[in-house]
Scaffold this motif. Structure first.
Motif, short mmCIF file in Angstrom:
data_model
loop_
_atom_site.label_atom_id
_atom_site.label_comp_id
_atom_site.label_asym_id
_atom_site.label_seq_id
_atom_site.Cartn_x
_atom_site.Cartn_y
_atom_site.Cartn_z
N LYS A 51 0.84 -1.19 0.00
CA LYS A 51 0.00 0.00 0.00
C LYS A 51 0.88 1.25 0.00
N ALA A 52 0.67 2.11 -0.97
CA ALA A 52 1.38 3.40 -1.10
C ALA A 52 2.90 3.23 -1.04
N PRO A 53 3.47 2.43 -1.95
CA PRO A 53 4.93 2.27 -1.94
C PRO A 53 5.63 3.53 -2.42
N ILE A 54 6.82 3.75 -1.90
CA ILE A 54 7.66 4.88 -2.33
C ILE A 54 8.93 4.30 -2.95
N VAL A 55 9.17 4.64 -4.20
CA VAL A 55 10.32 4.10 -4.94
C VAL A 55 11.35 5.21 -5.14
N ASP A 56 12.58 4.93 -4.78
CA ASP A 56 13.67 5.88 -5.00
C ASP A 56 14.68 5.25 -5.95
N ILE A 57 15.05 5.99 -7.00
CA ILE A 57 15.98 5.49 -8.01
C ILE A 57 17.12 6.46 -8.16
N LYS A 58 18.33 5.95 -8.14
CA LYS A 58 19.52 6.77 -8.40
C LYS A 58 20.28 6.16 -9.57
N LEU A 59 20.59 7.00 -10.55
CA LEU A 59 21.49 6.59 -11.65
C LEU A 59 22.89 6.92 -11.19
N ILE A 60 23.71 5.89 -10.95
CA ILE A 60 25.00 6.14 -10.29
C ILE A 60 26.18 6.21 -11.25
N ASN A 61 25.93 6.14 -12.56
CA ASN A 61 27.04 6.36 -13.48
C ASN A 61 26.73 7.48 -14.47
N PHE A 62 25.97 8.47 -14.00
CA PHE A 62 25.72 9.68 -14.79
C PHE A 62 27.03 10.45 -14.94
N LYS A 63 27.37 10.83 -16.17
CA LYS A 63 28.66 11.49 -16.37
C LYS A 63 28.57 12.60 -17.40
N VAL A 64 29.45 13.57 -17.24
CA VAL A 64 29.62 14.66 -18.20
C VAL A 64 31.12 14.84 -18.44
N SER A 65 31.46 15.36 -19.62
CA SER A 65 32.86 15.62 -19.96
C SER A 65 33.11 17.12 -20.02
N VAL A 66 34.20 17.54 -19.40
CA VAL A 66 34.59 18.96 -19.41
C VAL A 66 35.98 19.04 -20.03
N LEU A 67 36.10 19.74 -21.15
CA LEU A 67 37.33 19.79 -21.92
C LEU A 67 37.81 21.23 -22.10
N GLY A 68 39.05 21.37 -22.54
CA GLY A 68 39.57 22.69 -22.89
C GLY A 68 40.22 23.42 -21.73
N GLU A 69 40.01 24.74 -21.67
CA GLU A 69 40.70 25.60 -20.72
C GLU A 69 40.04 25.59 -19.34
N VAL A 70 40.12 24.41 -18.69
CA VAL A 70 39.72 24.28 -17.30
C VAL A 70 40.90 23.68 -16.54
N THR A 71 40.87 23.79 -15.22
CA THR A 71 42.01 23.33 -14.42
C THR A 71 42.19 21.83 -14.48
N LYS A 72 41.07 21.09 -14.45
CA LYS A 72 41.14 19.63 -14.43
C LYS A 72 40.18 19.05 -15.46
N PRO A 73 40.56 19.08 -16.76
CA PRO A 73 39.66 18.51 -17.77
C PRO A 73 39.51 17.01 -17.58
N GLY A 74 38.36 16.49 -17.95
CA GLY A 74 38.13 15.05 -17.82
C GLY A 74 36.65 14.74 -17.84
N THR A 75 36.34 13.46 -17.59
CA THR A 75 34.96 13.00 -17.50
C THR A 75 34.61 12.78 -16.03
N TYR A 76 33.49 13.33 -15.60
CA TYR A 76 33.10 13.30 -14.19
C TYR A 76 31.79 12.54 -14.01
N VAL A 77 31.80 11.62 -13.06
CA VAL A 77 30.60 10.86 -12.72
C VAL A 77 29.86 11.62 -11.61
N ILE A 78 28.57 11.88 -11.83
CA ILE A 78 27.76 12.62 -10.87
C ILE A 78 26.80 11.64 -10.21
#
Length: 268
Positions: A138-165
């Motif tokens: 009765k009235a279940p609550i479901v929580d979902i997390k995507l744990i390999n969400f990633k973005v890539s930051v390139l160019g003139e930044v201090t630490k370029p790379g791909t980051y998992v959020i």
């Protein structure tokens, strides 16, 4: 006299070498590079290989215990947060049943069995599982997390790379913060974001000096967005200078000193 001309020729050659420059502007085709990166990695909905942590709760937690069995082991991932210092990202365990989406786009959920994630995202899968679980709880609550969400930051930044959020949610400022912010040579009014939605490529140039972009659909990032900060004119000019220029100048100085000595001997 012939020796004198030879010496002058050597000096001219050395000075010409000092002026040699090399075009090493690595990112001239950055739009194409970012586009290729985005096509390779981008998706909006879940796909095989995604990792999900799914937990079920209700008023009576004993009732939902069968639905929280760990069919895959809990995972430990690098927890990134916007840095306020030089601290390194920490390894943080995320607790809860962890599910790997298989090659058919399915997960095996306790008591329910096979559940398809094709064309689903966090919101739609949560609704689907809530509907399926409502037959048992009765009235279940479901929580979902995507744990390999990633973005890539390139160019003139201090630490370029791909980051998992881990929480699957970040803004453009958040991603730039993870990458240590723009360097002094980064162009702040022309940041490129490349996005792939259902095979449709979009490219947007963002002016970080204007607050208007906060209302842009690119303010909140999506899975596998590619961010590129281009260098300013001073950085590009410095990149074109031959890295051996210092060596050439040193050699020229030595040759000039030897030449002066030889000319002094000839005059004497």
């Amino acid at each position: 006299m012939s020796l004198k001309y030879i010496i002058y020729g050597a000096i001219s050659l050395a000075m010409f070498s000092c002026a040699t420059k090399q075009d090493i502007n690595y990112m001239k085709d950055i739009d194409g590079i970012a586009l290729e990166n985005s096509i390779k990695n981008s998706r909006v909905d879940f796909q095989p290989g995604d990792q999900l942590i799914i937990t079920v709760s209700a008023k009576d937690m004993d009732v939902v215990k069968p639905f929280n069995q760990n069919y895959a082991s809990s995972t430990t991932i690098t927890q990134y947060s916007i840095p306020s210092s030089n601290n390194l990202p920490q390894q943080t365990p995320l607790s809860g049943p962890t599910y790997n989406i298989d090659t058919n786009g399915d997960i095996i959920f306790p008591q329910i069995g096979k559940v398809s994630t094709k064309n689903e995202n966090i919101e739609t899968l949560r609704a689907k599982l809530t509907g399926l679980l409502s037959e048992y709880v009765k009235a279940p609550i479901v929580d979902i997390k995507l744990i390999n969400f990633k973005v890539s930051v390139l160019g003139e930044v201090t630490k370029p790379g791909t980051y998992v959020i881990p929480d699957g949610n970040t803004t453009l400022f958040g991603a730039l913060g993870l990458a240590g912010d723009l360097t002094a040579f980064g162009v702040r009014n022309n940041v490129l974001i490349v996005r792939n939605i259902d095979g449709q490529i979009s490219k947007e140039r963002i002016d970080l000096t204007s607050a208007n972009f906060i209302n842009s659909p690119y303010y909140y990032l999506k899975q596998n967005d590619v961010i590129y900060v281009q260098p300013n004119a001073n950085r590009e000019k410095a990149a074109r200078v031959d890295p051996n220029t210092g060596l050439y100048i040193s050699v020229a100085s030595v040759i000039a000193s030897i030449t002066v000595g030889i000319l002094a001997l000839i005059k004497n």
